[in-house]
Scaffold this motif. Structure first.
Motif, PDB file in Angstrom:
ATOM      1  N   PRO A   1     -29.255  -3.819  25.836  1.00  0.00           N
ATOM      2  CA  PRO A   1     -30.676  -3.859  25.470  1.00  0.00           C
ATOM      3  C   PRO A   1     -31.478  -4.623  26.509  1.00  0.00           C
ATOM      4  O   PRO A   1     -30.949  -5.502  27.208  1.00  0.00           O
ATOM      5  CB  PRO A   1     -30.661  -4.578  24.117  1.00  0.00           C
ATOM      6  CG  PRO A   1     -29.406  -5.379  24.122  1.00  0.00           C
ATOM      7  CD  PRO A   1     -28.418  -4.579  24.899  1.00  0.00           C
TER       8      PRO A   1
ATOM      9  N   GLN B   1     -40.534  -2.130  22.413  1.00  0.00           N
ATOM     10  CA  GLN B   1     -39.099  -2.307  22.631  1.00  0.00           C
ATOM     11  C   GLN B   1     -38.365  -1.857  21.366  1.00  0.00           C
ATOM     12  O   GLN B   1     -38.860  -2.063  20.243  1.00  0.00           O
ATOM     13  CB  GLN B   1     -38.761  -3.770  22.919  1.00  0.00           C
ATOM     14  CG  GLN B   1     -39.277  -4.295  24.238  1.00  0.00           C
ATOM     15  CD  GLN B   1     -38.356  -3.916  25.394  1.00  0.00           C
ATOM     16  OE1 GLN B   1     -37.404  -3.164  25.232  1.00  0.00           O
ATOM     17  NE2 GLN B   1     -38.660  -4.441  26.573  1.00  0.00           N
TER      18      GLN B   1
ATOM     19  N   ARG C   1     -26.311  -7.620  22.172  1.00  0.00           N
ATOM     20  CA  ARG C   1     -25.608  -6.886  23.226  1.00  0.00           C
ATOM     21  C   ARG C   1     -24.383  -6.142  22.705  1.00  0.00           C
ATOM     22  O   ARG C   1     -23.981  -5.125  23.277  1.00  0.00           O
ATOM     23  CB  ARG C   1     -25.185  -7.851  24.331  1.00  0.00           C
ATOM     24  CG  ARG C   1     -26.332  -8.637  24.951  1.00  0.00           C
ATOM     25  CD  ARG C   1     -25.802  -9.803  25.775  1.00  0.00           C
ATOM     26  NE  ARG C   1     -24.983 -10.705  24.954  1.00  0.00           N
ATOM     27  CZ  ARG C   1     -24.322 -11.747  25.437  1.00  0.00           C
ATOM     28  NH1 ARG C   1     -24.389 -12.029  26.725  1.00  0.00           N
ATOM     29  NH2 ARG C   1     -23.601 -12.515  24.634  1.00  0.00           N
TER      30      ARG C   1
ATOM     31  N   PRO D   1     -32.708  -3.866  18.560  1.00  0.00           N
ATOM     32  CA  PRO D   1     -31.299  -3.748  18.971  1.00  0.00           C
ATOM     33  C   PRO D   1     -30.445  -3.182  17.844  1.00  0.00           C
ATOM     34  O   PRO D   1     -30.538  -3.650  16.694  1.00  0.00           O
ATOM     35  CB  PRO D   1     -30.911  -5.181  19.317  1.00  0.00           C
ATOM     36  CG  PRO D   1     -32.203  -5.821  19.736  1.00  0.00           C
ATOM     37  CD  PRO D   1     -33.246  -5.211  18.841  1.00  0.00           C
TER      38      PRO D   1
END
Length: 322
Positions: free
Chosen positions: A273, A296, A243, A299
């Motif tokens: 994310p 996805q 994050r 990150p």
């Protein structure tokens, strides 16, 4: 044998205790790891050190004793010509998904040999070993299995019970006395490739959960001339918080490398994310599979961490041949 003389030195409370020298600390830890002393003495040692805290010299002696009791993994090093990253994983997930395996996969994708070591099971957390199992990633027990995983371009997880059985027994004292002990600090510093493997570059990720530990760990890495990334882990795991990019300090032969280190992201986050809401091993493994498939995105914080580690390996290799 007895460690009573050492306990008398370290067990006089926070203000009255003094620290041991490197040789004393190594001798004490060797006796503890080899179970040459009673359970009562081991418990006294664990509690005394919990109150006093480990000095740099004590950590040095403890780590030396533990490295000498790790299994020999030198056979695997030929399968990692670009170098090795060691990810000690000892906390597991409590609330957030444990993405240590995702970092390991990204490093392996870039050609790095990755060894994750830690406990397979923790009754209170989701371990990296459980995520590896759910994601069908290699779980190895010796050097030949580790080499096979690296030759296949995969990261590998090894239970501390296989890497260093004596350390596994010391860590298990936690479930008897209810507190972590110096073994937990030492385990997070273990890089079994530092001893006698020539110029093969290896970098360990050393993480801490509380800011005050950053100072003692930084001092140890400088003292030991270590190649490492020091960071505040995600719930104590050696992976960047997906994050928000944390501060990651790179040390090459114990010297802080400002250019390779990562600055923390400050201010209010505008985007987050799309992480799984569950932190179970199965759901974490499913999310990792989605990242690997491109469904996805990786990150950015984990991508930046992986890149910094790859660059650190290159710097270690360059300094070794200079």
């Amino acid at each position: 044998m007895s460690i009573a003389a050492y306990i008398k030195i370290i067990g006089r409370g926070k203000d009255g205790a003094r620290s041991l020298g490197i040789d004393e600390a190594r001798d004490l830890f060797e006796q503890v790891l080899d179970a040459k002393v009673s359970d009562l003495e081991i418990g006294a040692f664990c509690l005394a050190m919990r109150i006093k805290g480990e000095s740099v010299e004590e950590l040095d002696g403890f780590v030396q004793a533990t490295h000498a009791r790790c299994i020999d993994l030198s056979e695997a090093t030929a399968a990692a010509p670009k170098g090795i990253v060691v990810l000690p994983s000892y906390n597991g997930a409590r609330k957030l998904p444990n993405l240590t395996a995702l970092l390991a996969l990204e490093l392996a994708r870039q050609g790095v040999g990755v060894l994750v070591h830690g406990p397979s099971v923790d009754p209170t957390r989701v371990t990296t070993g459980q995520v590896f199992e759910a994601a069908s990633l290699p779980i190895v027990r010796d050097a030949s299995e580790l080499a096979a995983a690296w030759q296949a371009g995969q990261p590998a997880f090894m239970d501390i019970a296989d890497l260093c059985p004596a350390m596994d027994k010391l860590l298990a004292v936690r479930w008897t006395i209810g507190l972590r002990n110096p073994g937990h600090s030492v385990a997070k510093l273990l890089d079994p490739f530092t001893l006698s493997h020539g110029h093969l570059p290896s970098v360990r990720v050393v993480n801490h959960t509380h800011p005050e530990y950053a100072h003692s760990l930084r001092a140890y890495l400088q003292h030991a001339h270590a190649n490492a990334m020091l960071m505040r882990g995600t719930e104590g795991e050696p992976v960047a918080d997906a994050r928000r990019q944390p501060k990651c300090d790179i040390f090459i032969r114990g010297e802080h490398d400002e250019a390779l280190s990562l600055s923390p992201v400050e201010g209010v986050l505008t985007t987050l994310p799309d992480l799984p809401t569950s932190h179970t091993a199965a759901d974490t493994a499913q999310y990792i599979a989605q990242v690997r498939a491109g469904v996805q995105p990786l990150p950015p914080a984990i991508q930046a961490q992986a890149q910094a580690l790859v660059q650190a390996l290159a710097r270690v290799a360059a300094t070794a041949t200079a």
